[in-house]
Design an enzyme around this catalytic site. Structure first.
Site, PDB file in Angstrom:
ATOM      1  CB  SER A 143      -8.145   4.271  -3.896  1.00 35.24           C
ATOM      2  OG  SER A 143      -8.476   3.351  -2.879  1.00 35.24           O
ATOM      3  CE1 TYR A 156      -7.741   0.078  -7.552  1.00 32.67           C
ATOM      4  CE2 TYR A 156      -7.502   0.300  -5.186  1.00 32.67           C
ATOM      5  CZ  TYR A 156      -8.144   0.643  -6.356  1.00 32.67           C
ATOM      6  OH  TYR A 156      -9.188   1.544  -6.333  1.00 32.67           O
TER       7      TYR A 156
HETATM    8  N1  NAI Z   1     -15.663   1.881  -5.872  1.00 31.81           N
HETATM    9  C1  NAI Z   1     -14.715   1.956  -4.956  1.00 31.81           C
HETATM   10  O1  NAI Z   1     -14.791   1.326  -3.892  1.00 31.81           O
HETATM   11  C2  NAI Z   1     -13.548   2.840  -5.181  1.00 31.81           C
HETATM   12  C3  NAI Z   1     -13.133   3.210  -6.445  1.00 31.81           C
HETATM   13  N2  NAI Z   1     -12.033   4.020  -6.594  1.00 31.81           N
HETATM   14  C4  NAI Z   1     -11.582   4.424  -7.899  1.00 31.81           C
HETATM   15  O2  NAI Z   1     -12.615   5.123  -8.570  1.00 31.81           O
HETATM   16  C5  NAI Z   1     -12.411   5.033  -9.957  1.00 31.81           C
HETATM   17  C6  NAI Z   1     -13.719   4.664 -10.634  1.00 31.81           C
HETATM   18  O3  NAI Z   1     -14.023   3.324 -10.319  1.00 31.81           O
HETATM   19  P1  NAI Z   1     -15.503   2.814 -10.008  1.00 31.81           P
HETATM   20  O4  NAI Z   1     -16.475   3.724 -10.637  1.00 31.81           O
HETATM   21  O5  NAI Z   1     -15.588   2.552  -8.583  1.00 31.81           O
HETATM   22  O6  NAI Z   1     -15.460   1.403 -10.713  1.00 31.81           O
HETATM   23  P2  NAI Z   1     -16.047   0.938 -12.127  1.00 31.81           P
HETATM   24  O7  NAI Z   1     -15.460  -0.394 -12.358  1.00 31.81           O
HETATM   25  O8  NAI Z   1     -17.507   1.080 -12.138  1.00 31.81           O
HETATM   26  O9  NAI Z   1     -15.462   2.014 -13.128  1.00 31.81           O
HETATM   27  C7  NAI Z   1     -14.181   1.939 -13.673  1.00 31.81           C
HETATM   28  C8  NAI Z   1     -14.298   2.311 -15.130  1.00 31.81           C
HETATM   29  O10 NAI Z   1     -13.003   2.378 -15.702  1.00 31.81           O
HETATM   30  C9  NAI Z   1     -13.143   1.906 -17.019  1.00 31.81           C
HETATM   31  N3  NAI Z   1     -11.858   1.444 -17.543  1.00 31.81           N
HETATM   32  C10 NAI Z   1     -11.207   0.302 -17.211  1.00 31.81           C
HETATM   33  N4  NAI Z   1     -10.098   0.186 -17.947  1.00 31.81           N
HETATM   34  C11 NAI Z   1     -10.040   1.281 -18.731  1.00 31.81           C
HETATM   35  C12 NAI Z   1      -9.123   1.717 -19.723  1.00 31.81           C
HETATM   36  N5  NAI Z   1      -8.041   0.993 -20.043  1.00 31.81           N
HETATM   37  N6  NAI Z   1      -9.361   2.889 -20.346  1.00 31.81           N
HETATM   38  C13 NAI Z   1     -10.477   3.608 -20.061  1.00 31.81           C
HETATM   39  N7  NAI Z   1     -11.383   3.234 -19.149  1.00 31.81           N
HETATM   40  C14 NAI Z   1     -11.167   2.086 -18.481  1.00 31.81           C
HETATM   41  C15 NAI Z   1     -14.130   0.745 -16.914  1.00 31.81           C
HETATM   42  O11 NAI Z   1     -14.683   0.393 -18.147  1.00 31.81           O
HETATM   43  C16 NAI Z   1     -15.120   1.296 -15.922  1.00 31.81           C
HETATM   44  O12 NAI Z   1     -16.208   1.923 -16.557  1.00 31.81           O
HETATM   45  C17 NAI Z   1     -11.287   4.027 -10.163  1.00 31.81           C
HETATM   46  O13 NAI Z   1     -10.091   4.716 -10.406  1.00 31.81           O
HETATM   47  C18 NAI Z   1     -11.212   3.302  -8.824  1.00 31.81           C
HETATM   48  O14 NAI Z   1      -9.943   2.776  -8.578  1.00 31.81           O
HETATM   49  C19 NAI Z   1     -11.359   4.504  -5.510  1.00 31.81           C
HETATM   50  C20 NAI Z   1     -11.736   4.166  -4.262  1.00 31.81           C
HETATM   51  C21 NAI Z   1     -12.843   3.313  -3.983  1.00 31.81           C
HETATM   52  C1  LIG Z   2     -11.730  -4.701  -3.984  1.00 31.47           C
HETATM   53  C2  LIG Z   2     -11.713  -3.263  -3.824  1.00 31.47           C
HETATM   54  C3  LIG Z   2     -10.894  -2.502  -4.764  1.00 31.47           C
HETATM   55  C4  LIG Z   2     -10.841  -1.221  -4.829  1.00 31.47           C
HETATM   56  C5  LIG Z   2     -11.663  -0.322  -4.003  1.00 31.47           C
HETATM   57  C6  LIG Z   2     -10.873   0.695  -3.246  1.00 31.47           C
HETATM   58  O1  LIG Z   2     -10.173   1.565  -4.093  1.00 31.47           O
HETATM   59  C7  LIG Z   2      -9.926   0.095  -2.273  1.00 31.47           C
HETATM   60  C8  LIG Z   2      -9.851   0.593  -1.038  1.00 31.47           C
HETATM   61  C9  LIG Z   2      -8.846   0.093  -0.139  1.00 31.47           C
HETATM   62  C10 LIG Z   2      -8.794   0.417   1.161  1.00 31.47           C
HETATM   63  C11 LIG Z   2      -9.859   1.051   1.869  1.00 31.47           C
HETATM   64  C12 LIG Z   2      -9.692   1.369   3.158  1.00 31.47           C
HETATM   65  C13 LIG Z   2     -10.777   1.905   3.910  1.00 31.47           C
HETATM   66  C14 LIG Z   2     -10.604   2.240   5.239  1.00 31.47           C
HETATM   67  C15 LIG Z   2     -11.653   2.851   5.994  1.00 31.47           C
HETATM   68  O2  LIG Z   2     -12.725   3.162   5.525  1.00 31.47           O
HETATM   69  C16 LIG Z   2     -11.381   3.205   7.422  1.00 31.47           C
HETATM   70  O3  LIG Z   2     -10.568   2.272   8.059  1.00 31.47           O
HETATM   71  C17 LIG Z   2     -10.770   4.580   7.533  1.00 31.47           C
HETATM   72  C18 LIG Z   2      -9.276   4.580   7.592  1.00 31.47           C
HETATM   73  C19 LIG Z   2      -8.504   5.705   7.399  1.00 31.47           C
HETATM   74  C20 LIG Z   2      -9.140   6.947   6.987  1.00 31.47           C
HETATM   75  C21 LIG Z   2      -8.277   8.139   6.875  1.00 31.47           C
HETATM   76  C22 LIG Z   2      -9.195   9.281   7.209  1.00 31.47           C
HETATM   77  O4  LIG Z   2      -9.959   9.733   6.376  1.00 31.47           O
HETATM   78  O5  LIG Z   2      -9.184   9.619   8.415  1.00 31.47           O
END
Ligand code: NAI
Ligand SMILES: CC/C=C\C[C@H](O)/C=C/C=C\C=C\C=C\C(=O)[C@@H](O)C/C=C\CCC(=O)O
Length: 255
Positions: A143, A156
């Site tokens: 992430s 996280y």
């Molecule tokens: N959606 C977002 O804003 C972002 C998500 N991510 C990452 O992307 C990945 C996918 O998440 P999303 O699709 O966004 O969320 P999501 O909540 O839709 O998917 C996460 C999945 O992981 C599964 N999961 C949870 N615990 C588990 C376990 N113990 N074993 C196997 N599976 C398990 C859930 O059942 C779910 O289907 C995660 O690692 C998340 O941290 C990273 C950056 C941003």
């Molecule tokens: C409740 C959400 C939980 C998980 C979702 C996700 O994994 C969490 C993200 C946390 C931080 C996100 C930060 C996002 C920042 C921005 O989009 C901009 O400020 C860009 C900042 C730096 C970018 C670096 C780059 O690509 O240049």
């Protein structure tokens, strides 16, 4: 064939503990030769509905699935050995399972970081030449919270920083080069998925998160899967860590 050496149209078999990343399979004409995939999730309902949809589209034999909790060593081992014996080799592993939970932070670390480690070690084992493998690609989904501090979600953020460091460290290991095993890491900002629907206690400040998200915006899943595809289709890029934000994708590190 390995994606690394041949570029496009080379995905054949995947072993993927993931949720949204399966959408990459719909995404690009360049992957329209459908690989055999094994999808996995701890939630059987999500898994079954996803697999039914993909089977209708691509054929029954193309899509395997198995429920697996990435916190459980035995389940992860079993998932990989079944995938390996069904497909004979693994070309791509995507470690994607993740949760946000500051209250149960041990669970958060166990899924987000230890789960990635379990999946990566199994991937290495089955891709290694001495075990009958022929290399491949391991993509760990971190992430942007893996490279920037996140005050409303420190556990996280720690787990995701761990994923970035773990992935880059393996990428530099000489055995990975010898075995043609490539390690990549994806660092998306917010994308519109279930993980954003947090409940009381999962974050240390729901308001802080909402305000931050308002500033950064929320991406579509398609933008993330596009970046995922670009990352895996770039040859000779082991150790690459790619950020994805509304402004576009950027290479943050190359080993
Ligand atoms: N959606 C977002 O804003 C972002 C998500 N991510 C990452 O992307 C990945 C996918 O998440 P999303 O699709 O966004 O969320 P999501 O909540 O839709 O998917 C996460 C999945 O992981 C599964 N999961 C949870 N615990 C588990 C376990 N113990 N074993 C196997 N599976 C398990 C859930 O059942 C779910 O289907 C995660 O690692 C998340 O941290 C990273 C950056 C941003
Ligand atoms: C409740 C959400 C939980 C998980 C979702 C996700 O994994 C969490 C993200 C946390 C931080 C996100 C930060 C996002 C920042 C921005 O989009 C901009 O400020 C860009 C900042 C730096 C970018 C670096 C780059 O690509 O240049």
């Amino acid at each position: 064939m390995k994606p690394r050496s041949t570029g496009r149209n080379t995905l054949r078999r995947l072993a993927v503990p993931l949720s949204e990343v399966f959408k990459v399979l719909h995404l690009k004409p360049s992957v329209d030769i459908m690989p055999q995939v094994c999808l996995s999730d701890v939630n059987p309902h999500i898994l079954e509905s996803t697999c039914t949809e993909l089977r209708e589209k691509y054929g029954q034999d193309k899509v395997h699935y198995q429920v697996c909790d990435v916190r459980d060593d035995a389940q992860v081992e079993d998932l990989f050995s079944k995938a390996k014996s069904s497909f004979s080799k693994l070309d791509l592993v995507v470690n994607n399972a993740g949760v946000v939970d500051e209250q149960d932070w041990l669970k958060c670390i166990d899924i987000n970081l230890n789960g990635v480690i379990r999946g990566s070690l199994q991937g290495i084992k089955h891709m290694k030449k001495e075990n009958g493998g022929s290399g491949g690609t391991i993509v760990n989904v971190a992430s942007l919270a893996g490279v920037v501090p996140v005050s409303y979600s420190p556990a996280y953020a720690a787990s995701k920083h761990g994923v970035v460091g773990y992935t880059r460290s393996w990428a530099g290991h000489p055995d990975m080069k010898t075995n043609d095993i490539r390690f990549l890491c994806l660092c998306p900002a917010f994308a519109k998925t279930e993980i954003l629907k947090t409940k009381e206690g999962q974050l240390l400040g729901q308001k802080m998160a909402e305000e931050f998200m308002k500033k950064t915006g929320v991406m579509s899943v398609d933008q993330v899967t596009q970046a995922f595809t670009d990352l895996i289709e770039t040859p000779d890029n082991s150790g690459s860590v790619m950020s994805v934000t509304l402004q576009g994708s950027k290479l943050l590190f190359q080993v």
